[in-house]
Design a protein around this motif. Structure first.
Motif, PDB file in Angstrom:
ATOM      1  N   ILE A   1       0.629  -0.677   0.143  1.00  0.00           N
ATOM      2  CA  ILE A   1       0.254   0.033   0.268  1.00  0.00           C
ATOM      3  C   ILE A   1       0.931   1.075  -0.157  1.00  0.00           C
ATOM      4  O   ILE A   1       2.047   1.655   1.152  1.00  0.00           O
ATOM      5  CB  ILE A   1      -0.660   0.075   1.530  1.00  0.00           C
ATOM      6  N   ASP A   2       1.136   1.984  -0.714  1.00  0.00           N
ATOM      7  CA  ASP A   2       1.949   2.888  -1.043  1.00  0.00           C
ATOM      8  C   ASP A   2       1.548   4.443   0.046  1.00  0.00           C
ATOM      9  O   ASP A   2       2.333   4.537   0.236  1.00  0.00           O
ATOM     10  CB  ASP A   2       1.426   3.931  -2.149  1.00  0.00           C
ATOM     11  N   TRP A   3       0.501   4.096   0.789  1.00  0.00           N
ATOM     12  CA  TRP A   3       0.696   5.747   1.913  1.00  0.00           C
ATOM     13  C   TRP A   3       1.466   4.309   2.960  1.00  0.00           C
ATOM     14  O   TRP A   3       1.999   5.427   3.717  1.00  0.00           O
ATOM     15  CB  TRP A   3      -0.365   6.304   1.801  1.00  0.00           C
ATOM     16  N   ILE A   4       1.296   3.385   3.338  1.00  0.00           N
ATOM     17  CA  ILE A   4       1.594   2.986   4.168  1.00  0.00           C
ATOM     18  C   ILE A   4       3.095   2.812   3.885  1.00  0.00           C
ATOM     19  O   ILE A   4       3.933   2.645   4.986  1.00  0.00           O
ATOM     20  CB  ILE A   4       1.341   1.202   4.755  1.00  0.00           C
ATOM     21  N   GLY A   5       3.195   2.508   3.067  1.00  0.00           N
ATOM     22  CA  GLY A   5       5.223   1.524   2.379  1.00  0.00           C
ATOM     23  C   GLY A   5       5.244   0.195   3.262  1.00  0.00           C
ATOM     24  O   GLY A   5       4.648  -0.279   3.553  1.00  0.00           O
TER      25      GLY A   5
ATOM     26  N   LEU B   1      -5.586  -4.722   5.873  1.00  0.00           N
ATOM     27  CA  LEU B   1      -6.799  -5.378   6.048  1.00  0.00           C
ATOM     28  C   LEU B   1      -7.359  -4.243   5.518  1.00  0.00           C
ATOM     29  O   LEU B   1      -7.276  -2.975   5.651  1.00  0.00           O
ATOM     30  CB  LEU B   1      -7.655  -5.983   7.047  1.00  0.00           C
ATOM     31  N   TYR B   2      -9.016  -4.570   4.300  1.00  0.00           N
ATOM     32  CA  TYR B   2      -9.960  -3.386   3.651  1.00  0.00           C
ATOM     33  C   TYR B   2     -10.325  -3.490   5.394  1.00  0.00           C
ATOM     34  O   TYR B   2     -10.408  -4.080   6.348  1.00  0.00           O
ATOM     35  CB  TYR B   2     -10.322  -4.629   2.978  1.00  0.00           C
ATOM     36  N   PRO B   3     -10.594  -1.785   5.475  1.00  0.00           N
ATOM     37  CA  PRO B   3     -11.446  -1.236   6.371  1.00  0.00           C
ATOM     38  C   PRO B   3     -12.279  -1.500   6.895  1.00  0.00           C
ATOM     39  O   PRO B   3     -12.968  -1.806   8.428  1.00  0.00           O
ATOM     40  CB  PRO B   3     -11.574   0.439   5.877  1.00  0.00           C
ATOM     41  N   LYS B   4     -13.745  -2.355   5.767  1.00  0.00           N
ATOM     42  CA  LYS B   4     -15.024  -2.934   6.427  1.00  0.00           C
ATOM     43  C   LYS B   4     -14.688  -4.831   7.096  1.00  0.00           C
ATOM     44  O   LYS B   4     -15.435  -4.433   7.423  1.00  0.00           O
ATOM     45  CB  LYS B   4     -15.502  -3.670   4.625  1.00  0.00           C
ATOM     46  N   LYS B   5     -13.474  -4.872   7.477  1.00  0.00           N
ATOM     47  CA  LYS B   5     -13.196  -5.763   8.146  1.00  0.00           C
ATOM     48  C   LYS B   5     -12.550  -5.537   9.090  1.00  0.00           C
ATOM     49  O   LYS B   5     -12.354  -6.452  10.488  1.00  0.00           O
ATOM     50  CB  LYS B   5     -12.081  -7.001   7.555  1.00  0.00           C
ATOM     51  N   LEU B   6     -12.618  -4.414   9.695  1.00  0.00           N
ATOM     52  CA  LEU B   6     -12.429  -3.708  11.266  1.00  0.00           C
ATOM     53  C   LEU B   6     -13.257  -3.194  11.714  1.00  0.00           C
ATOM     54  O   LEU B   6     -13.721  -2.936  12.620  1.00  0.00           O
ATOM     55  CB  LEU B   6     -11.143  -3.009  10.749  1.00  0.00           C
ATOM     56  N   PHE B   7     -14.117  -1.777  10.892  1.00  0.00           N
ATOM     57  CA  PHE B   7     -15.132  -1.136  11.133  1.00  0.00           C
ATOM     58  C   PHE B   7     -16.260  -1.036  10.573  1.00  0.00           C
ATOM     59  O   PHE B   7     -16.331  -1.591   9.695  1.00  0.00           O
ATOM     60  CB  PHE B   7     -14.645   0.288  10.755  1.00  0.00           C
TER      61      PHE B   7
ATOM     62  N   ALA C   1     -13.779   3.962   3.471  1.00  0.00           N
ATOM     63  CA  ALA C   1     -13.202   1.553   2.800  1.00  0.00           C
ATOM     64  C   ALA C   1     -12.100   1.959   1.509  1.00  0.00           C
ATOM     65  O   ALA C   1     -12.033   0.315   1.981  1.00  0.00           O
ATOM     66  CB  ALA C   1     -14.772   1.678   2.520  1.00  0.00           C
ATOM     67  N   GLN C   2     -12.095   2.902   1.094  1.00  0.00           N
ATOM     68  CA  GLN C   2     -10.944   2.472  -0.004  1.00  0.00           C
ATOM     69  C   GLN C   2      -9.635   2.856   0.426  1.00  0.00           C
ATOM     70  O   GLN C   2      -8.687   2.327  -0.271  1.00  0.00           O
ATOM     71  CB  GLN C   2     -11.097   3.798  -1.164  1.00  0.00           C
ATOM     72  N   VAL C   3      -9.431   2.907   1.344  1.00  0.00           N
ATOM     73  CA  VAL C   3      -7.951   3.363   2.141  1.00  0.00           C
ATOM     74  C   VAL C   3      -7.448   1.926   3.093  1.00  0.00           C
ATOM     75  O   VAL C   3      -8.444   1.952   4.353  1.00  0.00           O
ATOM     76  CB  VAL C   3      -7.877   4.627   3.338  1.00  0.00           C
ATOM     77  N   TYR C   4      -6.884   1.338   2.415  1.00  0.00           N
ATOM     78  CA  TYR C   4      -6.094  -0.004   2.886  1.00  0.00           C
ATOM     79  C   TYR C   4      -5.631   0.396   4.611  1.00  0.00           C
ATOM     80  O   TYR C   4      -4.880   1.537   4.851  1.00  0.00           O
ATOM     81  CB  TYR C   4      -5.804  -0.876   2.624  1.00  0.00           C
ATOM     82  N   LEU C   5      -5.583  -0.397   5.880  1.00  0.00           N
ATOM     83  CA  LEU C   5      -4.737   0.006   6.986  1.00  0.00           C
ATOM     84  C   LEU C   5      -4.063  -0.767   7.775  1.00  0.00           C
ATOM     85  O   LEU C   5      -4.152  -2.147   6.999  1.00  0.00           O
ATOM     86  CB  LEU C   5      -6.869  -0.420   8.173  1.00  0.00           C
ATOM     87  N   PRO C   6      -3.143  -0.309   8.371  1.00  0.00           N
ATOM     88  CA  PRO C   6      -2.425  -1.691   9.188  1.00  0.00           C
ATOM     89  C   PRO C   6      -2.671  -2.258   9.962  1.00  0.00           C
ATOM     90  O   PRO C   6      -3.523  -1.683  10.299  1.00  0.00           O
ATOM     91  CB  PRO C   6      -0.821  -0.879   9.033  1.00  0.00           C
ATOM     92  N   VAL C   7      -2.268  -3.693   9.960  1.00  0.00           N
ATOM     93  CA  VAL C   7      -3.113  -4.065  11.526  1.00  0.00           C
ATOM     94  C   VAL C   7      -1.905  -4.994  12.502  1.00  0.00           C
ATOM     95  O   VAL C   7      -1.824  -5.601  11.776  1.00  0.00           O
ATOM     96  CB  VAL C   7      -4.647  -5.174  10.819  1.00  0.00           C
TER      97      VAL C   7
END
Length: 438
Positions: free
Chosen positions: A231-235, A244-250, A375-381
């Motif tokens: 993911i570009d913004w996370i690196g 993970l896809y945000p809908k799996k967390l929130f 929901a489009q912005v993937y998140l680190p977990v």
């Protein structure tokens, strides 16, 4: 500093006593005061890239003319209002909007210029030192008085007719110049100190942001193996983390407000807190929500609120439970691997905010962001234990940085208060500046 040897009644309640050799004269007898009348403004396409500067309230900063930001107009539009073309020694005074009373002295006109409808142009007569008159306008007495004169439905306004009637304290011309010289020197030192402190505050804010960004995307252990997150913004992230896809967390919170919910206020500055607390912190009133609970939404402490400004400053974390406008969208963690306090920090990082901004349809139908954008912005977990460790670490680290910032902000406030007090005492004759002979 010394006081004058003799004082007399100025004849004006809000001015009080003045030195024996000074006068109190109405503003209209000391300066030519004018402004644009009946002006309906310009359309965006009427501005030009390089023409005649047209200054506004934004250009009045601590008595000085700030050259940016500025709009430029054509020669034809400039020539329409010859009465407000600027000259050396003119004073610009804000007469409309929240900035009423801000002013700037035109020390030297570098290029033919004019003003928009928010400013009055004041040209002192030959017996007035424009710098002194500008400092008088900055005095607490003058500022308090003109704010009593403000009028207007919705937008505050200071009428020219009222401004012309305002009494001004007038020392002899030579004394005006001595006062202006003294205040130029002293306020210059104060302004330079304030500028340095404000720059250090900016650097501390940048440092705090870097500390947060490093912790929430790289973890606390610099020795762990890393991998590309994809993911570009996370690196790069620690090898044992996932994305993970945000809908799996929130999930969306869709509850209507409860009957006993307190009213909440969402802000970038404080997050989501009770309206009562927000008003106390800001020392201002907020328009009460008079509609029924059926169109308000319920918020739980630990939820995140997507507001119209989230594309500028990230998601707001809710510190309290209550009700909020239906214009907001609430998301809440619904899995055991999601710790709100960790994501509270992540959702305020510059990289995450830029990722939100890159999603489509940021501004549509008056809404800045919706759940679909979130929901489009993937998140680190990280693991839940690591999320908790990072959050607790950042609580301590940011508390220390915030404490330093608050100390510096308090110093800026005190310096500005001292500046205002010094100006007021000098231009009202409460003190005698060095070198003045009675």
């Amino acid at each position: 500093m010394e006081r004058y040897s003799a004082y007399k009644d100025s004849g004006v309640d809000w001015i009080g006593e003045i030195p024996e050799g000074w006068k109190t004269i109405k503003n209209k007898h000391l300066a030519y005061i004018r402004a644009r009348l009946g002006w309906k403004g310009l359309k965006a396409e009427e501005y030009v890239d390089d023409g005649y500067p047209m200054y506004s309230a934004f250009n009045c900063v601590e008595g000085n003319l700030c050259p940016t930001p500025v709009n430029y107009i054509s020669r034809e539009r400039y020539d329409e209002s010859p009465e407000i073309m600027l000259s050396d020694g003119d004073i610009l005074l804000v007469k409309d909007g929240a900035g009423i009373g801000k002013y700037a002295v035109i020390r030297k006109v570098e290029k033919p210029a004019t003003v928009n409808g928010s400013l009055a142009v004041i040209s002192p007569t030959p017996n007035m030192e424009s710098r002194y008159l500008g400092y008088f306008y900055a005095s607490m007495q003058f500022q308090d008085y003109i704010h009593l004169l403000m009028d207007g439905m919705g937008v505050p306004h200071l009428f020219q007719r009222d401004l012309k009637q305002v009494p001004v304290i007038v020392p002899p011309k030579a004394e005006q110049q001595s006062i202006a010289d003294y205040l130029d020197e002293k306020t210059g030192v104060i302004d330079a100190a304030v500028k340095d402190i404000e720059r250090s505050i900016e650097l501390l804010n940048e440092y705090r942001q870097s500390v947060i960004s490093e912790a929430v995307t790289k973890g606390l252990d610099p020795t762990v193996p890393m991998k590309d997150s994809g993911i570009d913004w996370i690196g790069q992230i620690p090898e044992h983390w996932s994305v993970l896809y945000p809908k799996k967390l929130f999930a969306l919170r869709k509850e209507r407000a409860h009957a006993d919910d307190q009213q909440l206020t969402a802000s970038q500055k404080y997050g989501v807190i009770s309206q009562k607390r927000f008003m106390a912190l800001e020392n201002q009133r907020v328009m009460a929500v008079l509609t029924g609970n059926d169109i308000l939404k319920h918020v739980e402490a630990g939820d995140f609120v997507i507001s119209m400004r989230s594309f500028q400053g990230g998601l707001e974390y809710s510190y309290e439970s209550g009700k909020i406008s239906s214009a907001y969208v609430m998301v809440h963690p619904f899995t055991e691997q999601t710790y709100s306090e960790y994501y509270k920090y992540l959702f305020k990082t510059w990289a995450y905010i830029q990722a939100l901004q890159s999603t489509s349809n940021l501004v549509r139908d008056g809404q800045a962001l919706r759940y679909a954008n979130f929901a489009q912005v993937y998140l680190p977990v990280p693991s839940i234990e690591e999320q908790q460790m990072i959050a607790h670490y950042l609580d301590d680290a940011t508390e220390n940085i915030n404490s330093l910032i608050q100390q510096k902000q308090s110093l800026v406030v005190r310096l500005k208060e001292y500046r205002a007090s010094l100006i007021s005492e000098c231009v009202t004759g409460k003190v005698k500046v060095p070198g003045v002979e009675e």
